[in-house]
Design a protein around this motif. Structure first.
Motif, PDB file in Angstrom:
ATOM      1  N   SER A 253       0.613  -1.085  -0.374  1.00  0.00           N
ATOM      2  CA  SER A 253      -0.376   0.284   0.394  1.00  0.00           C
ATOM      3  C   SER A 253       0.920   1.254   0.233  1.00  0.00           C
ATOM      4  N   GLU A 424      -5.173  -4.447  -4.196  1.00  0.00           N
ATOM      5  CA  GLU A 424      -5.499  -2.672  -3.929  1.00  0.00           C
ATOM      6  C   GLU A 424      -6.110  -3.126  -5.470  1.00  0.00           C
ATOM      7  N   VAL A 435      -8.464  -0.967  -1.179  1.00  0.00           N
ATOM      8  CA  VAL A 435      -6.696  -1.559  -0.334  1.00  0.00           C
ATOM      9  C   VAL A 435      -7.444  -2.704   0.949  1.00  0.00           C
TER      10      VAL A 435
END
Length: 733
Positions: A253, A424, A435
């Motif tokens: 992320s 994602e 996410v």
């Protein structure tokens, strides 16, 4: 076919990808006749995507029935031929041969009938084709089916009638629905369900069209009035799957904040509009504003006041020790009200930046009037809310439910999970990503459902006391008694639809009197139904807008909810009125959404929904989007609104007669990490961003702030009625 809006034409695969796991779902599809004149590679490519979508749907919804209609014979148009049809039909059968689907062989049904072959067969053949589907649907007890993008609702009222007077028993329901259904006119004696005592008809299946034995017992309940099928197209699903989540198989992320919108200059201007005087950091609690030590006075008091005149108050903010503060930033709610007359009106507050505030009101009704000044949050608490909004977007989190082949995993999801190994999901059309923590076993594409997760405690021991119940949403005491207002002047309504007017209206006898339009109460459900007659009302937003849908369904007897086999709160919800020919739909906006659990396929971006709508007569769009964004940096909200605004502009360009109504924020947000101050910030942004479009802002902020009932994010029915009446007044001015 005739000319059609491009927004109304959708890929079958995309439609299937939008469907979650719903009880009683039947998919019937066909695709061949319009591909005859193209190289077969084009057709194979289209079928490949449909087949993959079917496989994915069956994986997440294994009880769904998939019925595929074959090609017809009788293609006699230019450049067409049954030989071409046969080629494509052979390909279709082969490509779907390994999936658990049912092929409805209408090729042989059209080639061997006594009637001349025709691409669009006569009714006698169509009846037999439909029979294959109807029997399967009815015998399974299904009342809802998706027919490749169209939801058909089968309403069954199988009562007496339809057979001849001399007939030993009434004609079977299928025969009475499908005129000329000679094959099913055999009937058998009535039977009684031993469990319920209800009487039923026996229906035979001599053609063996179903997978059940030839005689199917106790299918239909019997009552005393009529026997009929009503098979109506009630609505079309307008929602494309531009937001079906592409999956990144391996990613970490990355920060989403800060967000730069496509209009960065506008972004800067918007941020200036919501600037707030913030208190110094690390202030001692005793030096913060305390509601019991604050006071207010009338500026230049008069012996008498009349309706239409103004009133000004000076509010003095003081700390716990009774010392006047030297800076502003406190968040106040101010109103005039009368309990006996069920009246109320909000006022405006000007921050003098020196510890004092000026409140202004306009008297709207004669008689008793009281003043209410409430400290919602001290300036010190506002500074903490401001900082946490930007620094801790993880304060609210969500759950993602992954499922595949009987294996289940639940993980945390959000706009971002910094530094964690994640799946994602990015929506290019709306410029957003979502996410989820990567499941330990399951792949990213097994993401099935979404729900709220919970709240994190993010306040330090120093910060927590500023949010004590004794310090927030507390009325400031005063020695001022009620004012008696004389009925001398009248307030003139204007016809403008820009709702920045303050006040935008007031309550009298629990009825909202708008000062920006000539609104009327809709106390008669017949009048409300007449207003909506022939219209399609699409509501997109959160639970505060869902209350409007619920009110209309409860208020108008003829407006009936259609069971879409979904959880009520996240929806989607649909109601139709067959008598007045209109529908009202509500659909929740895309994540973040503190509801659930809900199938991720049932959550769509508002902008994507609007982009699917063509130019249709009588279309009404009602939007709201704010409450689920309070805990995030405002850049995320600006970006979401930007895409909605662009979609609204495109819709109005292709459908200029469409009415766009935008519901403002409510007051009454009292949940963890929430505040009316945060709501006001987003509401200010929304009004500014839509100020240049021909839309109507429905100002329910003032309708919730000044009512005599306690403020609540989900207002009581008396307020909801007035909000809906205001909406109807703009729909039917």
């Amino acid at each position: 076919m005739e000319r059609a809006a491009v927004q109304e034409l959708r890929y079958i695969a995309s439609e299937l990808d939008r469907l979650g796991d719903r009880k009683g779902m039947i998919i019937v599809l066909t695709c061949w006749s319009h591909f005859l004149t193209y190289p077969v590679g084009v057709y194979i490519q289209r079928l490949h995507h449909i087949r993959e979508a079917v496989a994915l749907l069956l994986e997440r919804s294994p009880e769904t029935k998939i019925l595929i209609k074959t090609a017809n014979t009788g293609y006699r148009f230019d450049h067409g031929s049954d030989w071409l049809s046969l080629q494509l039909d052979t390909l279709m059968r082969a490509m779907f041969s390994k999936l658990p689907v049912t092929i409805l062989d209408v090729w042989q049904m059209t080639i061997c009938h006594r009637e001349p072959e025709n691409l669009h067969p006569p009714k006698v053949i169509i009846k037999n084709e439909i029979l294959r589907v109807v029997v399967l649907v009815v015998l399974a007890g299904v009342v809802h089916a998706n027919w490749t993008g169209v939801v058909w609702v089968l309403m069954v009222d199988t009562n007496k009638g339809g057979g001849s007077a001399s007939s030993p028993c009434p004609a079977p329901p299928l025969a009475s629905f499908l005129t000329g259904c000679q094959e099913l006119e055999r009937c058998e004696p009535e039977c009684t369900d031993p469990a319920t005592g209800n009487q039923h008809l026996r229906v035979t299946d001599p053609l063996g069209l179903s997978s059940l034995p030839g005689c199917v017992s106790c299918v239909y309940p019997r009552s005393s009035s009529s026997e009929k099928f009503i098979f109506n197209i009630l609505w079309r699903e307008y929602f494309t799957v531009v937001d079906n989540h592409p999956v990144a198989l391996a990613t970490t992320s990355t920060p989403t904040f800060p967000v730069t919108t496509p209009q960065s200059a506008e972004h800067i201007e918007l941020m200036k509009m919501i600037e707030w005087p913030l208190a110094p950091t690390n202030v001692n609690l005793k030096l913060s504003t305390h509601p019991k030590t604050c006071e207010y006075f009338i500026i230049n008091p008069y012996a008498t006041y009349v309706v239409g005149e103004s009133l000004e108050l000076l509010i003095i903010a003081k700390d716990h020790k009774g010392q006047t503060k030297k800076y502003g930033g406190d968040f106040l709610h101010v109103k005039l009200y009368s309990s006996s007359m069920k009246a109320g009106v909000s006022g405006s507050v000007e921050d003098n930046h020196n510890g004092s505030y000026t409140a202004r009101f306009i008297f709207q009704w004669p008689g008793e009037t009281k003043i209410s000044i409430s400290l919602m949050h001290s300036s010190e608490a506002i500074a903490i809310l401001h900082e946490k909004r930007d620094s801790r977007p993880d304060k609210v989190f969500f759950k993602g439910y992954f499922e595949k082949n009987g294996t289940h995993e639940v993980v945390e999801c959000n706009f971002e999970l910094p530094g964690q190994d994640v799946c994602e999901y990015y929506d290019q059309h709306n410029g957003e990503k979502w996410v989820c923590q990567r499941p330990k076993v399951l792949p990213c594409d097994s993401y099935r459902d979404h729900s709220s997760g919970g709240n994190r405690k993010i306040l330090s021991k120093h910060e927590q006391p500023f949010f004590s119940m004794s310090l927030i949403d507390q009325e400031i005491r005063s020695s001022l008694g009620p004012l008696n207002i004389l009925p001398q002047k009248n307030v003139t309504n204007s016809s403008h639809t820009v709702c920045f007017c303050n006040p935008s209206g007031f309550y009298y006898q629990d009825v909202w009197k708008s000062l920006i339009c000539s609104n009327e109460p809709f106390d008669d459900h017949i009048r409300a139904a007449n207003c909506l007659a022939g219209k399609m009302v699409y509501m997109f937003g959160d639970s505060t807008l869902r209350q409007w849908w619920e009110y209309l369904v409860d208020f108008i007897p003829a407006l009936k909810e259609i069971n879409l086999h979904v959880t009520h709160n996240p929806g989607p919800l649909l109601a139709t009125d067959a008598e007045f020919n209109y529908l009202v739909q509500w659909r929740a906006h895309q994540k973040p959404l503190r509801m659930g659990p809900v199938a991720v396929h049932d959550l769509h971006y508002i902008a994507s929904e609007l982009d699917r709508l063509g130019n249709r007569k009588g279309m009404i769009i009602v939007l709201t989007c704010w409450s689920h964004f309070l805990t995030y940096p405002v850049g995320l909200y600006i970006r979401r609104l930007h895409y909605i605004r662009e979609a609204v502009a495109r819709l109005l360009e292709r459908s200029p007669e469409t009415k766009i109504l935008i519901k403002s924020a409510n007051t009454g947000y009292r949940f963890d990490h929430g505040s009316d101050w945060l709501s006001l910030q987003l509401d200010t942004l929304m009004r500014a961003m839509f100020s240049k479009l021909p839309v109507t802002i429905l100002d329910v902020w003032q309708m919730t702030i000044c009512h005599r009932e306690p403020e609540n994010i989900h207002p009581p029915k008396v307020i909801i009625k007035n909000e809906v009446d205001l909406m109807l007044s703009f729909i039917c001015p």
